[in-house]
Design a protein around this motif. Structure first.
Motif, PDB file in Angstrom:
ATOM      1  N   ARG A   1       0.840  -1.207   0.000  1.00 57.23           N
ATOM      2  CA  ARG A   1       0.000   0.000   0.000  1.00 57.23           C
ATOM      3  C   ARG A   1       0.867   1.247   0.000  1.00 57.23           C
ATOM      4  N   PHE A   2       0.412   2.246  -0.721  1.00 56.81           N
ATOM      5  CA  PHE A   2       1.110   3.535  -0.700  1.00 56.81           C
ATOM      6  C   PHE A   2       0.077   4.640  -0.878  1.00 56.81           C
ATOM      7  N   ASP A   3       0.086   5.576   0.039  1.00 57.29           N
ATOM      8  CA  ASP A   3      -0.785   6.739  -0.074  1.00 57.29           C
ATOM      9  C   ASP A   3       0.052   7.954   0.317  1.00 57.29           C
ATOM     10  N   PRO A   4       0.424   8.797  -0.651  1.00 54.42           N
ATOM     11  CA  PRO A   4       1.307   9.931  -0.346  1.00 54.42           C
ATOM     12  C   PRO A   4       0.690  10.904   0.649  1.00 54.42           C
ATOM     13  N   GLU A   5      -0.633  10.849   0.819  1.00 56.24           N
ATOM     14  CA  GLU A   5      -1.269  11.756   1.780  1.00 56.24           C
ATOM     15  C   GLU A   5      -1.161  11.213   3.206  1.00 56.24           C
ATOM     16  N   VAL A   6      -0.751   9.948   3.317  1.00 55.08           N
ATOM     17  CA  VAL A   6      -0.644   9.333   4.643  1.00 55.08           C
ATOM     18  C   VAL A   6       0.809   9.186   5.067  1.00 55.08           C
ATOM     19  N   SER A   7       1.634   8.691   4.136  1.00 59.71           N
ATOM     20  CA  SER A   7       3.039   8.458   4.473  1.00 59.71           C
ATOM     21  C   SER A   7       3.883   8.447   3.197  1.00 59.71           C
ATOM     22  N   ALA A   8       5.131   8.814   3.345  1.00 61.20           N
ATOM     23  CA  ALA A   8       6.046   8.776   2.192  1.00 61.20           C
ATOM     24  C   ALA A   8       6.530   7.355   1.925  1.00 61.20           C
ATOM     25  N   GLU A   9       6.290   6.453   2.879  1.00 58.20           N
ATOM     26  CA  GLU A   9       6.750   5.066   2.756  1.00 58.20           C
ATOM     27  C   GLU A   9       5.600   4.145   2.362  1.00 58.20           C
ATOM     28  N   ALA A  10       5.903   3.181   1.513  1.00 58.67           N
ATOM     29  CA  ALA A  10       4.913   2.137   1.212  1.00 58.67           C
ATOM     30  C   ALA A  10       4.957   1.087   2.319  1.00 58.67           C
ATOM     31  N   VAL A  11       3.819   0.465   2.599  1.00 59.42           N
ATOM     32  CA  VAL A  11       3.792  -0.597   3.622  1.00 59.42           C
ATOM     33  C   VAL A  11       3.006  -1.800   3.085  1.00 59.42           C
ATOM     34  N   TRP A  12       3.399  -2.993   3.566  1.00 60.32           N
ATOM     35  CA  TRP A  12       2.653  -4.202   3.186  1.00 60.32           C
ATOM     36  C   TRP A  12       1.494  -4.377   4.155  1.00 60.32           C
ATOM     37  N   GLU A  13       0.326  -4.706   3.616  1.00 62.04           N
ATOM     38  CA  GLU A  13      -0.835  -4.929   4.480  1.00 62.04           C
ATOM     39  C   GLU A  13      -1.494  -6.251   4.089  1.00 62.04           C
TER      40      GLU A  13
ATOM     41  N   THR B   1       1.392 -12.073  -2.807  1.00 59.94           N
ATOM     42  CA  THR B   1       1.875 -10.682  -2.772  1.00 59.94           C
ATOM     43  C   THR B   1       1.420  -9.948  -4.033  1.00 59.94           C
ATOM     44  N   ILE B   2       0.951  -8.743  -3.808  1.00 59.38           N
ATOM     45  CA  ILE B   2       0.444  -7.930  -4.919  1.00 59.38           C
ATOM     46  C   ILE B   2       1.014  -6.524  -4.772  1.00 59.38           C
ATOM     47  N   GLU B   3       1.662  -6.056  -5.831  1.00 61.28           N
ATOM     48  CA  GLU B   3       2.232  -4.702  -5.787  1.00 61.28           C
ATOM     49  C   GLU B   3       2.155  -4.074  -7.175  1.00 61.28           C
ATOM     50  N   ALA B   4       2.407  -2.779  -7.204  1.00 65.58           N
ATOM     51  CA  ALA B   4       2.352  -2.049  -8.476  1.00 65.58           C
ATOM     52  C   ALA B   4       3.474  -2.529  -9.396  1.00 65.58           C
ATOM     53  N   ILE B   5       3.275  -2.382 -10.715  1.00 68.27           N
ATOM     54  CA  ILE B   5       4.338  -2.709 -11.672  1.00 68.27           C
ATOM     55  C   ILE B   5       5.524  -1.771 -11.439  1.00 68.27           C
TER      56      ILE B   5
ATOM     57  N   LEU C   1       1.477   6.158  -7.870  1.00 66.87           N
ATOM     58  CA  LEU C   1       0.658   7.296  -7.429  1.00 66.87           C
ATOM     59  C   LEU C   1      -0.109   6.935  -6.166  1.00 66.87           C
ATOM     60  N   LYS C   2      -0.698   5.749  -6.166  1.00 59.12           N
ATOM     61  CA  LYS C   2      -1.416   5.270  -4.972  1.00 59.12           C
ATOM     62  C   LYS C   2      -1.607   3.756  -5.100  1.00 59.12           C
ATOM     63  N   ASP C   3      -1.272   3.036  -4.048  1.00 57.53           N
ATOM     64  CA  ASP C   3      -1.441   1.572  -4.015  1.00 57.53           C
ATOM     65  C   ASP C   3      -0.932   0.908  -5.302  1.00 57.53           C
ATOM     66  N   LEU C   4      -1.852   0.408  -6.148  1.00 57.34           N
ATOM     67  CA  LEU C   4      -1.435  -0.345  -7.329  1.00 57.34           C
ATOM     68  C   LEU C   4      -1.460   0.509  -8.597  1.00 57.34           C
ATOM     69  N   ILE C   5      -1.696   1.785  -8.430  1.00 53.35           N
ATOM     70  CA  ILE C   5      -1.794   2.679  -9.595  1.00 53.35           C
ATOM     71  C   ILE C   5      -0.479   3.407  -9.824  1.00 53.35           C
ATOM     72  N   VAL C   6       0.034   3.281 -11.071  1.00 51.55           N
ATOM     73  CA  VAL C   6       1.268   3.993 -11.426  1.00 51.55           C
ATOM     74  C   VAL C   6       0.947   5.082 -12.435  1.00 51.55           C
ATOM     75  N   ASP C   7       1.896   6.016 -12.579  1.00 52.06           N
ATOM     76  CA  ASP C   7       1.756   7.064 -13.585  1.00 52.06           C
ATOM     77  C   ASP C   7       2.140   6.454 -14.942  1.00 52.06           C
ATOM     78  N   MET C   8       1.165   6.266 -15.820  1.00 53.52           N
ATOM     79  CA  MET C   8       1.404   5.608 -17.115  1.00 53.52           C
ATOM     80  C   MET C   8       1.885   6.595 -18.185  1.00 53.52           C
ATOM     81  N   GLU C   9       1.986   7.871 -17.856  1.00 47.13           N
ATOM     82  CA  GLU C   9       2.290   8.866 -18.881  1.00 47.13           C
ATOM     83  C   GLU C   9       3.614   8.585 -19.624  1.00 47.13           C
TER      84      GLU C   9
END
Ligand code: SF4
Ligand code: F3S
Ligand code: FES
Length: 253
Positions: free
Chosen positions: A28-40, A107-111, A117-125
């Motif tokens: 999990r990663f939410d920049p509004e909560v923490s700069a670090e990703a954590v496993w949940e 285990t599930i994580e972003a590519i 950007l958030k959890d499993l969503i990356v910036d595809m631009e």
């Protein structure tokens, strides 16, 4: 009154529950909560014949609505739900629970290689910019034909494989060269250039080859084959890259 024997028979006739308990271990990663990703960890009941996407839906709809991921078609067509599942790039909608050892946490994580950007969503631009850069459209000059542009079955065969791309980014985000600095065009862009370079009706093959002759173009491929292994459409990605390299050397396509 029903006899105990009949009750037992009825009980035996009941199908056993198909559900098993599985742990989804999600980065999990939410920049509004923490700069670090954590496993949940999430423990869910699921039929092993269901897909990883079904499990993600259960979590999002019943457990934690903040879990964020992309998906649309749910049938392997739109390419929006590529993610790393047990360390391998796959489409969540095409991955059955029973095929990935549900006895252990899944285990599930972003590519990789694209900004999360958030959890499993990356910036595809950056991925789509490389795609746009290779001119992924038919280029022709001269008068518009009065009927469809015909093509022989043999000519079509030359690029048939690369028409199957759904732009999921599983290939590019599994490539170590792309992970390195993200500047490499990446296999998906080359696959889509291949689709037009080898199309007998197209007239911009030379232009596309020059684009891929760039320092960040095809020559950066180290023939690692991760891209071919990752492609959910079974496209021979590395072979397509080799064909583009050869066309650059021979100028025959
Ligand atoms: Fe996805 Fe395969 Fe296209 Fe790469 S080549 S973007 S892995 S469909
Ligand atoms: Fe990368 Fe595929 Fe080449 S993984 S190095 S683009 S063969
Ligand atoms: Fe469309 Fe998986 S949701 S490919």
């Amino acid at each position: 009154m029903a006899t105990p024997v009949l009750d037992k028979a009825e009980a035996e006739a009941q199908p056993a529950s198909p559900y098993i308990t599985v742990t989804f271990r999600i980065r999990r990663f939410d920049p509004e909560v923490s700069a670090e990703a954590v496993w949940e960890d999430f423990r869910i009941e699921i039929d092993p014949k269901e897909r990883v996407l079904d499990g993600l839906h259960k979590i999002k709809w019943d457990v934690d609505g903040t879990l964020t991921f992309r998906r649309s078609c749910a049938h392997g067509i739109c390419g929006s739900d590529a993610m790393r599942i047990n360390g391998k790039n796959r489409l969540a909608c095409k991955t059955l629970i029973k095929d990935i050892n549900p006895d252990k946490p899944i285990t599930i994580e972003a590519i990789k290689g694209l900004t999360v950007l958030k959890d499993l969503i990356v910036d595809m631009e950056p991925f789509f910019q490389a795609y746009r850069d290779v001119m992924p459209f038919l280029v022709t000059t001269g008068n518009e034909p009065t009927r469809e542009r015909l093509q022989s079955a043999e000519d079509r065969e030359r690029f048939d494989d690369t028409t199957k791309c759904i732009l999921c980014a599983a290939c590019t985000s599994s490539c170590p060269v792309f992970w390195n600095d993200g500047q490499y065009f990446g296999p998906a862009a080359i696959v889509n250039a291949h689709r037009f370079i080898f199309d007998s009706r197209d007239e911009a093959g030379e232009q596309r080859l020059e684009i891929l002759n760039d320092k960040d173009g095809v020559w950066r491929c180290r023939t690692t084959f991760n891209c071919t292994d990752a492609c959910p459409r079974g496209i021979e990605v590395t072979k397509a890259i080799q064909e583009v390299k050869r066309a650059l050397i021979t100028r025959r396509f």
